[in-house]
Design an enzyme around this catalytic site. Structure first.
Site, PDB file in Angstrom:
ATOM      1  N   CYS A 111       0.947  -1.215   0.105  1.00  0.00           N
ATOM      2  CA  CYS A 111      -0.073  -0.115   0.008  1.00  0.00           C
ATOM      3  C   CYS A 111       0.814   1.164  -0.066  1.00  0.00           C
ATOM      4  O   CYS A 111       1.835   1.276   0.688  1.00  0.00           O
ATOM      5  CB  CYS A 111      -0.774   0.072   1.378  1.00  0.00           C
ATOM      6  SG  CYS A 111      -1.906   1.219   1.551  1.00  0.00           S
ATOM      7  N   HIS A 155      -9.361  -3.903  -1.645  1.00  0.00           N
ATOM      8  CA  HIS A 155      -7.833  -2.993  -0.812  1.00  0.00           C
ATOM      9  C   HIS A 155      -8.380  -1.648  -0.857  1.00  0.00           C
ATOM     10  O   HIS A 155      -8.629  -1.054   0.048  1.00  0.00           O
ATOM     11  CB  HIS A 155      -6.739  -3.491  -1.957  1.00  0.00           C
ATOM     12  CG  HIS A 155      -5.690  -2.659  -1.146  1.00  0.00           C
ATOM     13  ND1 HIS A 155      -4.674  -3.211  -0.315  1.00  0.00           N
ATOM     14  CD2 HIS A 155      -5.551  -1.253  -0.889  1.00  0.00           C
ATOM     15  CE1 HIS A 155      -3.859  -2.295  -0.017  1.00  0.00           C
ATOM     16  NE2 HIS A 155      -4.401  -1.199  -0.237  1.00  0.00           N
ATOM     17  N   GLU A 156      -8.941  -1.056  -2.116  1.00  0.00           N
ATOM     18  CA  GLU A 156      -9.357   0.289  -1.996  1.00  0.00           C
ATOM     19  C   GLU A 156     -10.657   0.649  -1.400  1.00  0.00           C
ATOM     20  O   GLU A 156     -10.530   1.691  -0.564  1.00  0.00           O
ATOM     21  CB  GLU A 156      -9.340   0.775  -3.548  1.00  0.00           C
ATOM     22  CG  GLU A 156      -8.016   1.058  -4.295  1.00  0.00           C
ATOM     23  CD  GLU A 156      -6.745   1.389  -3.569  1.00  0.00           C
ATOM     24  OE1 GLU A 156      -6.823   2.636  -2.826  1.00  0.00           O
ATOM     25  OE2 GLU A 156      -5.628   0.728  -3.716  1.00  0.00           O
ATOM     26  N   HIS A 159     -10.247   0.922   2.380  1.00  0.00           N
ATOM     27  CA  HIS A 159      -9.506   2.338   2.923  1.00  0.00           C
ATOM     28  C   HIS A 159     -10.918   3.056   3.322  1.00  0.00           C
ATOM     29  O   HIS A 159     -10.887   4.096   4.356  1.00  0.00           O
ATOM     30  CB  HIS A 159      -8.915   3.118   1.784  1.00  0.00           C
ATOM     31  CG  HIS A 159      -7.343   2.568   1.786  1.00  0.00           C
ATOM     32  ND1 HIS A 159      -6.739   2.569   2.873  1.00  0.00           N
ATOM     33  CD2 HIS A 159      -6.852   2.068   0.557  1.00  0.00           C
ATOM     34  CE1 HIS A 159      -5.533   2.131   2.438  1.00  0.00           C
ATOM     35  NE2 HIS A 159      -5.349   1.860   1.125  1.00  0.00           N
TER      36      HIS A 159
END
Length: 184
Positions: A111, A155-156, A159
């Site tokens: 990341c 993954h995004e 966030h």
């Protein structure tokens, strides 16, 4: 324009642990421009000359909280070839369905906000369906992804809820086998 490296917050910054707010639609000019700046950063990170000139780490995604903006916005860009890149600049992305079957990257995830990689398997859904507003096409989209593309998108989106990839790693055994998972 793209995001300056100095704007990307490290994982120790409290902004990366906050839940993001939805973005009003239609997008304001400010939100649209920010989404496109995120996308342009991802695009620039694929260009070897720009990587060297601006000291950019290669990236396949960037989320607004990584630059301290507490809004549900992400950019995903996976380069394949010049005519066939996978790109989304999404506002309010939401995973609406996901497979029971898991997958993970054999080499683990990384990341832009994590300066020192944390090793271990990150279990993710092998297939997902995502809905959101895409600033690139200027329309609501429904996207079905699998494998690597699904991992990047998850993954995004993580966030946006204050979750980092290493939160998914088994703390007791980072490389514990994940039964039935697809290894990518």
């Amino acid at each position: 324009m793209f995001i300056d490296n100095s704007m990307i917050l490290p994982d120790t910054h409290p902004a990366l642990r906050k839940k993001c707010e939805p973005v009003a639609l239609p997008l304001s000019k400010e939100d649209h421009d920010l989404l496109m700046d995120l996308m342009n950063h991802v695009r620039a990170s694929h260009d070897k000359e720009l990587q060297e000139k601006y000291n950019l780490r290669g990236a396949v995604g960037l989320a607004a909280p990584q630059i301290g903006v507490n809004k549900c916005m992400i950019a995903v860009g996976i380069p394949y070839d010049e005519d066939d890149d996978l790109e989304f600049a999404l506002a309010n992305p939401k995973i609406v369905s996901s497979s029971i079957q898991k997958c993970y990257l054999e080499g683990g995830e990384s990341c832009l906000s994590v300066p020192k990689d944390v090793d271990g398997y990150v279990p993710r859904a092998a297939r997902i369906t995502v809905k959101g507003y895409d600033a690139i096409t200027d329309q609501m989209v429904t996207v079905r992804l699998s494998g690597y593309e699904a991992i990047v998108m998850q993954h995004e989106i993580d966030h946006l809820s204050g979750t980092l990839y290493y939160d998914h790693i088994d703390k007791n055994d980072p490389f514990a086998p994940i039964p039935g998972a697809i290894v990518i």
